[in-house]
Design a protein around this motif. Structure first.
Motif, mmCIF file in Angstrom:
data_model
loop_
_atom_site.group_PDB
_atom_site.id
_atom_site.type_symbol
_atom_site.label_atom_id
_atom_site.label_comp_id
_atom_site.label_asym_id
_atom_site.label_seq_id
_atom_site.Cartn_x
_atom_site.Cartn_y
_atom_site.Cartn_z
ATOM 1 N N THR A 285 0.826 -1.207 0.000
ATOM 2 C CA THR A 285 0.000 0.000 0.000
ATOM 3 C C THR A 285 0.856 1.250 0.000
ATOM 4 O OG1 THR A 285 -1.781 -1.170 1.143
ATOM 5 C CG2 THR A 285 -1.724 1.227 1.407
ATOM 6 N N ILE A 287 0.692 5.693 0.053
ATOM 7 C CA ILE A 287 -0.078 6.682 0.824
ATOM 8 C C ILE A 287 0.038 8.055 0.161
ATOM 9 C CG2 ILE A 287 -0.351 7.710 3.127
ATOM 10 C CD1 ILE A 287 1.442 5.378 4.197
ATOM 11 N N SER A 288 -1.051 8.804 0.162
ATOM 12 C CA SER A 288 -0.998 10.183 -0.318
ATOM 13 C C SER A 288 -1.689 11.103 0.683
ATOM 14 C CB SER A 288 -1.682 10.279 -1.691
ATOM 15 O OG SER A 288 -1.553 11.583 -2.207
ATOM 16 N N GLY A 289 -0.949 12.100 1.170
ATOM 17 C CA GLY A 289 -1.514 13.077 2.096
ATOM 18 C C GLY A 289 -1.972 14.311 1.335
ATOM 19 N N VAL A 326 -9.233 5.039 2.818
ATOM 20 C CA VAL A 326 -8.520 5.988 3.676
ATOM 21 C C VAL A 326 -8.182 5.292 4.990
ATOM 22 C CG1 VAL A 326 -9.839 7.907 2.656
ATOM 23 C CG2 VAL A 326 -10.494 7.015 4.905
ATOM 24 N N PRO A 327 -7.138 5.748 5.682
ATOM 25 C CA PRO A 327 -6.819 5.218 7.017
ATOM 26 C C PRO A 327 -7.295 6.199 8.087
ATOM 27 C CG PRO A 327 -4.943 6.426 6.206
ATOM 28 C CD PRO A 327 -6.065 6.635 5.200
ATOM 29 N N LYS A 337 4.818 8.106 9.526
ATOM 30 C CA LYS A 337 4.719 7.968 8.071
ATOM 31 C C LYS A 337 5.012 9.268 7.325
ATOM 32 C CE LYS A 337 3.935 3.662 8.167
ATOM 33 N NZ LYS A 337 4.859 3.534 9.325
ATOM 34 N N VAL A 357 -5.903 11.831 4.148
ATOM 35 C CA VAL A 357 -4.989 10.801 3.646
ATOM 36 C C VAL A 357 -5.769 9.726 2.884
ATOM 37 C CG1 VAL A 357 -3.301 9.027 4.271
ATOM 38 C CG2 VAL A 357 -3.329 11.193 5.522
ATOM 39 N N ILE A 359 -5.170 5.936 0.811
ATOM 40 C CA ILE A 359 -4.228 4.832 0.605
ATOM 41 C C ILE A 359 -4.665 4.015 -0.612
ATOM 42 C CG2 ILE A 359 -3.407 4.623 2.986
ATOM 43 C CD1 ILE A 359 -5.483 2.461 3.493
ATOM 44 N N ILE A 419 3.450 10.244 -0.122
ATOM 45 C CA ILE A 419 4.359 9.835 0.957
ATOM 46 C C ILE A 419 5.515 9.042 0.341
ATOM 47 C CG2 ILE A 419 4.581 8.661 3.178
ATOM 48 C CD1 ILE A 419 2.923 11.259 3.255
ATOM 49 N N THR A 447 7.610 4.993 0.510
ATOM 50 C CA THR A 447 7.060 4.355 1.710
ATOM 51 C C THR A 447 5.992 3.338 1.306
ATOM 52 O OG1 THR A 447 7.490 6.320 3.024
ATOM 53 C CG2 THR A 447 5.826 4.787 3.880
#
Lengths: 521, 163
Positions: A285, A287-289, A326-327, A337, A357, A359, A419, A447
């Motif tokens: 997975t 991640i994008s913030g 999303v997380p 992270k 965020v 994912i 990320i 990441t």
């Protein structure tokens, strides 16, 4: 503590137990099996390496939850440290700490299993009745409450772009929309194994031994003959001073997709297919913030209520396909992270409440260049997963970073931060698009995380292509079943808990039918 | 280096400060001073911009984070604990060498920016071990710091309380 709940760390001498059925592991597989088999009248012993923590212990703080409820303090990593793995280690297993997303096995996944592994889940083998049973038992329903802002941005981005999205079904009853599912539900709303099947099994006479690490299965010819186990200490390290032996008529291994292959490898059981501990999948997975002008408060509210399957089954064969979710956002999860150090990191953390965020979970295991990882044993005989990431999977991750940035800008993000350790905050979709295209997709730059571990003891019709048969029975050892996510022949392209519940429920019915001649104690 | 930087860099060293730059010593044994020494070098740099203005409070936060790191490590598998200890030994040696190169007499004379530069070198090193060190320590130390409710004020976040 009643007599059928034992804490092995309190044992002060060697112990021996005899039972009809021993179940090693109390997560999604072990929990379902414990209730089914106890109900059928068998004497069941349920073993768990983690502790028996319940509602009153769940303080909604990561500093307590991670070391006490997760494998390796939630800091489990693959061999080369490039993928972080979140996996439960407590009574109820990952069901005690998961984010409650409940999805039936995607049809294309079942079709792939039929083509590649000869597994037929149609007609009389249809899983539908077992999905229905599990959904009823665990109160799985579509979440009726509006999504929190973190999930709402995923929905809004999809609406803007015309992408598919679904409102998630959750296994909750009386959920107060707190958002702390990952630290153990403090109000017993989440219908994990901890509050459903395990107490039901205990009430009907099953025995639970917590803080007990099973080290070895003994076997002879085509049968398991016993189990060796040791208590763990206050930091969940296996102890050397006390030994526990268990003899049963039937043995069920349900220690998760890293723990189960590790136990079988330690026991050197027959492995003619050569697939034991191989082909372990992670839904790797990325991640994008994104920073929004308005408050997101991603720590609050049901962690997952929307997903998008827009990209799970792409037309092209060049990438694996990925699911968007999303997380939940909590301080430790975010701080560890988010990229950078010093002032850069501190500034991002100060925007904690404005951070949204997304994912993207790669659907691994459906392509020759996506054959997963291998469980190995370290010097202490503890498992370590080696999961090399192929160019094919990296390419899927790059596409996923692009999709997530496009979605977040479409939902109104001011800035987007993939990320990746060479990325920065980008101010527009064109800027992000150009930058992501140039990011080096490499270990320890990009990441990668996982919360879904699958495979390693895969099921197959033919013994040459797997470790267990379609009923989860070991191909070589007659009184051994494997009832957990390790039997999945690929990843799922969906969160795994409901697949495991249904498969194990079905497999318990088949096991009971075959055990009828076995005298109950 | 301004006075606040100097105090935070120096006092957080605690007992290890007296060891000066020659503080590193060869060891493969756990529980050596090398872990404390490396944490004393890195934590103030990683966290400097997150720490409160009040120097006394800032130093208390650093000490609380160091304690949290030590408490957490015990939950890692033994093989990872051993790896970490080897890493602390290696990093202590490298920090010592870097400090000598700069003709420094004590670790506390190394500025926050110099320490951050050392971390960047590890991140971009051609040695996988140093890259792993950068990521491993970052996660361990930020996890330890942001796990503490006392450190959440800049985040405008509080966890709900039920009981």
């Amino acid at each position: 503590m009643t007599t059928n709940q034992l804490d092995a760390s309190q044992f002060n001498r060697d112990r021996h137990f005899e039972t009809d059925i021993v179940i090693i592991g109390s997560g999604a597989g072990g929990g379902i099996a414990a209730e089914q088999l106890t109900q059928a009248g068998y004497k069941v012993l349920l073993l768990e390496e983690g502790a028996y923590y319940t509602r009153d212990n769940f303080v909604m703080e990561e500093r307590w939850a991670y070391p006490n409820l997760y494998q390796e303090g939630a800091a489990r990593k693959t061999l080369d440290k490039s993928i972080g793995i979140l996996q439960g280690r407590t009574v109820g297993g990952s069901t005690t700490v998961n984010w409650t997303t409940s999805i039936r096995t995607p049809q294309p996944t079942l079709e792939y299993w039929q083509r590649e592994f000869g597994l037929d889940f149609s007609n009389e083998n249809d899983l539908t009745p077992f999905f229905e049973k599990a959904e009823q038992r665990l109160n799985i329903h579509q979440w009726p409450v509006p999504p929190n802002a973190n999930n709402a941005k995923l929905q809004q981005g999809c609406e803007k772009l015309g992408w598919q999205y679904t409102v998630i079904k959750r296994n909750v009853n009386g959920c107060a929309n707190l958002g702390y599912c990952g630290m153990g539900c403090p109000i017993n709303a989440k219908q994990s194994m901890l509050v459903s099947t395990i107490p039901a099994a205990l009430a009907q006479g099953a025995t639970l031994i917590s803080r007990l690490s099973v080290r070895k299965l003994h076997w002879q010819n085509d049968r398991i003959t016993g189990v060796d186990a040791v208590p763990v200490d206050s930091h969940f390290q296996p102890r050397q001073d006390i030994h526990v032996s268990i003899v049963a008529k039937h043995y069920i291994v349900a220690a998760g997709a890293i723990g189960s292959p590790a136990l079988l490898l330690r026991s050197k059981v027959p492995d003619p297919s050569g697939r034991l501990g191989k082909h372990t999948y992670l839904h790797p997975t990325v991640i994008s913030g994104a920073l929004f002008a308005d408050d997101i408060n991603g720590h609050s509210g049901a962690p997952q209520s929307i997903y998008s399957d827009q990209f799970v089954w792409p037309d092209t064969d060049n990438i694996p396909g990925y699911k968007l979710e999303v997380p939940p956002l909590h301080p430790v999860l975010m701080a560890t992270k988010l990229i950078g150090t010093g002032a850069e990191h501190a500034a991002l953390m100060q925007n904690f409440n404005q951070l949204q965020v997304v994912i993207a979970l790669q659907r691994d295991g459906f392509h020759p260049q996506s054959q997963g990882g291998t469980v190995q044993l370290d010097q202490q005989q503890q498992p370590v997963l080696d999961y090399p990431i192929s160019d094919y999977v990296w390419q899927g991750m790059r596409e996923a970073l692009l999709s997530m940035a496009e979605l977040q800008f479409a939902a109104g993000a001011k800035q987007v931060l993939p990320i990746h350790h060479d990325a920065k905050l980008y101010n527009s979709w064109p800027e992000a698009k150009a930058a992501i295209a140039a990011l080096p997709m490499e270990n320890l730059r990009q990441t990668v995380v996982s919360a879904h571990v699958m495979g390693g003891c895969n099921m197959s019709a033919e013994p040459t292509k797997g470790v267990v048969n379609q009923d989860g029975r070991h191909h070589q050892l007659k009184n051994l079943s494997i009832f957990d996510g390790s039997i999945l022949p690929t990843s799922l392209g969906a969160n795994p808990q409901l697949t495991i519940y249904a498969l194990v429920w079905r497999n318990c019915q088949h096991l009971l039918a075959s055990l009828l001649p076995m005298a109950k104690s | 280096m301004d006075r606040r930087q100097f105090l935070i860099s120096g006092i957080a060293l605690g007992a290890a400060a007296s060891l000066g730059v020659a503080g590193w010593h060869y060891s493969v044994q756990p529980n050596s001073d090398n872990r404390d020494w490396v944490l004393s070098a890195i934590l103030p740099a990683l966290l400097y911009d997150a720490l409160p203005e009040d120097t006394t409070l800032a130093i208390a936060q650093l000490q609380r984070s160091k304690t949290a790191v030590a408490d957490f490590i015990a939950f890692l598998p033994l093989s990872q604990q051993q790896e970490l200890q080897q890493l602390f030994n290696l990093l202590a040696q490298r920090i010592t060498e870097l400090a000598f190169t700069g003709h420094l007499t004590t670790l506390s004379a190394l500025s926050i920016n110099q320490r951050l530069a050392i971390l960047q070198q590890w991140r971009d090193s051609y040695l996988t071990t140093l890259q792993q060190a950068y990521h491993g320590l970052r996660e361990l130390l930020y996890g330890a710091y942001y796990g503490q409710p006392e450190h959440w004020q800049p985040l405008a976040y509080t966890a709900p309380k039920f009981r």
